[in-house]
Design a protein around this motif. Sequence first.
Motif, PDB file in Angstrom:
ATOM      1  N   SER A 194       0.855  -1.179   0.000  1.00 29.08           N
ATOM      2  CA  SER A 194       0.000   0.000   0.000  1.00 29.08           C
ATOM      3  C   SER A 194       0.893   1.232   0.000  1.00 29.08           C
ATOM      4  O   SER A 194       1.675   1.429   0.918  1.00 29.08           O
ATOM      5  N   ILE A 195       0.801   2.038  -1.029  1.00 28.89           N
ATOM      6  CA  ILE A 195       1.690   3.204  -1.136  1.00 28.89           C
ATOM      7  C   ILE A 195       0.926   4.507  -0.976  1.00 28.89           C
ATOM      8  O   ILE A 195       1.394   5.562  -1.367  1.00 28.89           O
ATOM      9  N   GLY A 196      -0.245   4.435  -0.368  1.00 27.35           N
ATOM     10  CA  GLY A 196      -1.073   5.619  -0.189  1.00 27.35           C
ATOM     11  C   GLY A 196      -0.539   6.602   0.841  1.00 27.35           C
ATOM     12  O   GLY A 196      -0.962   7.745   0.888  1.00 27.35           O
ATOM     13  N   THR A 197       0.365   6.139   1.681  1.00 28.00           N
ATOM     14  CA  THR A 197       0.961   7.037   2.663  1.00 28.00           C
ATOM     15  C   THR A 197       2.335   7.468   2.170  1.00 28.00           C
ATOM     16  O   THR A 197       2.852   6.938   1.199  1.00 28.00           O
ATOM     17  N   ARG A 198       2.945   8.384   2.859  1.00 31.16           N
ATOM     18  CA  ARG A 198       4.286   8.833   2.482  1.00 31.16           C
ATOM     19  C   ARG A 198       5.359   8.123   3.306  1.00 31.16           C
ATOM     20  O   ARG A 198       6.489   8.553   3.362  1.00 31.16           O
ATOM     21  N   GLU A 199       4.986   7.031   3.942  1.00 31.94           N
ATOM     22  CA  GLU A 199       5.934   6.288   4.756  1.00 31.94           C
ATOM     23  C   GLU A 199       6.992   5.621   3.885  1.00 31.94           C
ATOM     24  O   GLU A 199       6.695   5.136   2.802  1.00 31.94           O
ATOM     25  N   GLU A 200       8.223   5.588   4.400  1.00 27.59           N
ATOM     26  CA  GLU A 200       9.305   4.917   3.678  1.00 27.59           C
ATOM     27  C   GLU A 200       9.212   3.404   3.812  1.00 27.59           C
ATOM     28  O   GLU A 200       9.560   2.683   2.893  1.00 27.59           O
ATOM     29  N   TYR A 201       8.775   2.942   4.982  1.00 27.36           N
ATOM     30  CA  TYR A 201       8.660   1.507   5.227  1.00 27.36           C
ATOM     31  C   TYR A 201       7.179   1.167   5.378  1.00 27.36           C
ATOM     32  O   TYR A 201       6.506   1.687   6.254  1.00 27.36           O
ATOM     33  N   VAL A 202       6.719   0.291   4.499  1.00 26.40           N
ATOM     34  CA  VAL A 202       5.302  -0.058   4.453  1.00 26.40           C
ATOM     35  C   VAL A 202       5.159  -1.547   4.788  1.00 26.40           C
ATOM     36  O   VAL A 202       5.860  -2.387   4.225  1.00 26.40           O
ATOM     37  N   THR A 203       4.252  -1.843   5.705  1.00 26.19           N
ATOM     38  CA  THR A 203       4.031  -3.225   6.132  1.00 26.19           C
ATOM     39  C   THR A 203       2.733  -3.760   5.536  1.00 26.19           C
ATOM     40  O   THR A 203       1.701  -3.103   5.578  1.00 26.19           O
ATOM     41  N   THR A 204       2.826  -4.970   4.980  1.00 22.74           N
ATOM     42  CA  THR A 204       1.668  -5.684   4.449  1.00 22.74           C
ATOM     43  C   THR A 204       1.660  -7.062   5.094  1.00 22.74           C
ATOM     44  O   THR A 204       2.701  -7.706   5.189  1.00 22.74           O
ATOM     45  N   TYR A 205       0.499  -7.503   5.530  1.00 24.20           N
ATOM     46  CA  TYR A 205       0.353  -8.837   6.092  1.00 24.20           C
ATOM     47  C   TYR A 205      -0.325  -9.715   5.055  1.00 24.20           C
ATOM     48  O   TYR A 205      -1.322  -9.317   4.459  1.00 24.20           O
ATOM     49  N   ILE A 206       0.238 -10.919   4.855  1.00 21.10           N
ATOM     50  CA  ILE A 206      -0.351 -11.875   3.916  1.00 21.10           C
ATOM     51  C   ILE A 206      -0.998 -12.986   4.715  1.00 21.10           C
ATOM     52  O   ILE A 206      -0.335 -13.668   5.489  1.00 21.10           O
ATOM     53  N   ASP A 207      -2.295 -13.158   4.517  1.00 19.28           N
ATOM     54  CA  ASP A 207      -3.017 -14.294   5.081  1.00 19.28           C
ATOM     55  C   ASP A 207      -3.168 -15.287   3.946  1.00 19.28           C
ATOM     56  O   ASP A 207      -3.801 -14.997   2.931  1.00 19.28           O
ATOM     57  N   TRP A 208      -2.567 -16.466   4.104  1.00 17.95           N
ATOM     58  CA  TRP A 208      -2.525 -17.450   3.028  1.00 17.95           C
ATOM     59  C   TRP A 208      -3.839 -18.213   2.868  1.00 17.95           C
ATOM     60  O   TRP A 208      -3.951 -19.084   2.010  1.00 17.95           O
ATOM     61  N   GLY A 209      -4.839 -17.895   3.674  1.00 15.38           N
ATOM     62  CA  GLY A 209      -6.140 -18.529   3.545  1.00 15.38           C
ATOM     63  C   GLY A 209      -6.248 -19.856   4.269  1.00 15.38           C
ATOM     64  O   GLY A 209      -7.262 -20.540   4.176  1.00 15.38           O
ATOM     65  N   ASN A 210      -5.190 -20.226   4.990  1.00 20.13           N
ATOM     66  CA  ASN A 210      -5.192 -21.507   5.706  1.00 20.13           C
ATOM     67  C   ASN A 210      -4.817 -21.318   7.186  1.00 20.13           C
ATOM     68  O   ASN A 210      -4.362 -22.247   7.835  1.00 20.13           O
ATOM     69  N   GLY A 211      -4.977 -20.098   7.680  1.00 25.43           N
ATOM     70  CA  GLY A 211      -4.643 -19.808   9.072  1.00 25.43           C
ATOM     71  C   GLY A 211      -3.218 -19.330   9.277  1.00 25.43           C
ATOM     72  O   GLY A 211      -2.827 -18.979  10.382  1.00 25.43           O
ATOM     73  N   ASP A 212      -2.424 -19.323   8.216  1.00 30.58           N
ATOM     74  CA  ASP A 212      -1.033 -18.894   8.277  1.00 30.58           C
ATOM     75  C   ASP A 212      -0.932 -17.444   7.812  1.00 30.58           C
ATOM     76  O   ASP A 212      -1.539 -17.072   6.810  1.00 30.58           O
ATOM     77  N   ARG A 213      -0.175 -16.644   8.537  1.00 31.35           N
ATOM     78  CA  ARG A 213      -0.027 -15.231   8.190  1.00 31.35           C
ATOM     79  C   ARG A 213       1.449 -14.836   8.269  1.00 31.35           C
ATOM     80  O   ARG A 213       2.138 -15.222   9.196  1.00 31.35           O
ATOM     81  N   ASP A 214       1.907 -14.060   7.290  1.00 29.62           N
ATOM     82  CA  ASP A 214       3.287 -13.585   7.238  1.00 29.62           C
ATOM     83  C   ASP A 214       3.322 -12.072   7.076  1.00 29.62           C
ATOM     84  O   ASP A 214       2.325 -11.453   6.680  1.00 29.62           O
ATOM     85  N   THR A 215       4.494 -11.506   7.354  1.00 31.55           N
ATOM     86  CA  THR A 215       4.679 -10.058   7.300  1.00 31.55           C
ATOM     87  C   THR A 215       5.670  -9.699   6.202  1.00 31.55           C
ATOM     88  O   THR A 215       6.762 -10.275   6.130  1.00 31.55           O
ATOM     89  N   VAL A 216       5.278  -8.748   5.369  1.00 31.77           N
ATOM     90  CA  VAL A 216       6.151  -8.225   4.321  1.00 31.77           C
ATOM     91  C   VAL A 216       6.355  -6.741   4.602  1.00 31.77           C
ATOM     92  O   VAL A 216       5.386  -5.999   4.747  1.00 31.77           O
ATOM     93  N   VAL A 217       7.618  -6.326   4.695  1.00 31.88           N
ATOM     94  CA  VAL A 217       7.940  -4.915   4.883  1.00 31.88           C
ATOM     95  C   VAL A 217       8.730  -4.464   3.664  1.00 31.88           C
ATOM     96  O   VAL A 217       9.689  -5.133   3.253  1.00 31.88           O
ATOM     97  N   CYS A 218       8.312  -3.355   3.090  1.00 29.94           N
ATOM     98  CA  CYS A 218       8.959  -2.820   1.892  1.00 29.94           C
ATOM     99  C   CYS A 218       9.538  -1.442   2.173  1.00 29.94           C
ATOM    100  O   CYS A 218       8.895  -0.623   2.839  1.00 29.94           O
ATOM    101  N   TYR A 219      10.741  -1.212   1.639  1.00 28.19           N
ATOM    102  CA  TYR A 219      11.300   0.132   1.636  1.00 28.19           C
ATOM    103  C   TYR A 219      10.838   0.763   0.329  1.00 28.19           C
ATOM    104  O   TYR A 219      11.176   0.288  -0.757  1.00 28.19           O
TER     105      TYR A 219
END
Length: 162
Positions: free
Chosen positions: A97-122
């Motif tokens: 999500s790049i709607g903010t002016r933040e340098e580091y943006v966090t996205t959470y991925i829910d794989w649809g099976n109860g498992d969730r991971d974190t992606v952080v982008c610069y």
Amino acid sequence: MKSLRILTVIAMIVSSCYRLCPKWVQFSTSIQVIVEDSLGNNLLVDTVEGSIDPDKIRLYDVYKGALRMRYYQNLDNPYGVAYIDDPGRERIAFSPSIGTREEYVTTYIDWGNGDRDTVVCYVWRNGECNNPIIVKKVWFNGVLMYPDSAITGLHRAFRVVK
């Protein structure tokens, strides 16, 4: 004549300080992920045991301090995840999500099976106009994956083991 020169110099100074932003913005933000099991089987292929259904994957962004699931009703991929059916390299693609002016943006991925991971982008933005906007680095669960573990031949792609 002297006043014309002075006005010309002033106009040049003012015009060099004032920059109009273009009406378009160049984006380079897509991230591609191949998901494999410990044996190297691609979990995005439905014939693999323990496969992940790409249609059930959901993305969550932090918005005003709370998690918000991405959903864009009128898009081809309303949940923000695209499945790329490239035999032998099946993968998903999404953008932070790049709607903010933040340098580091966090996205959470829910794989649809109860498992969730974190992606952080610069996310790098160039100047006042934010043009271009480019994802320069990607961490998956705290491990730098791009560019360090990028897959050769694919743009901003990496493998994860589930």
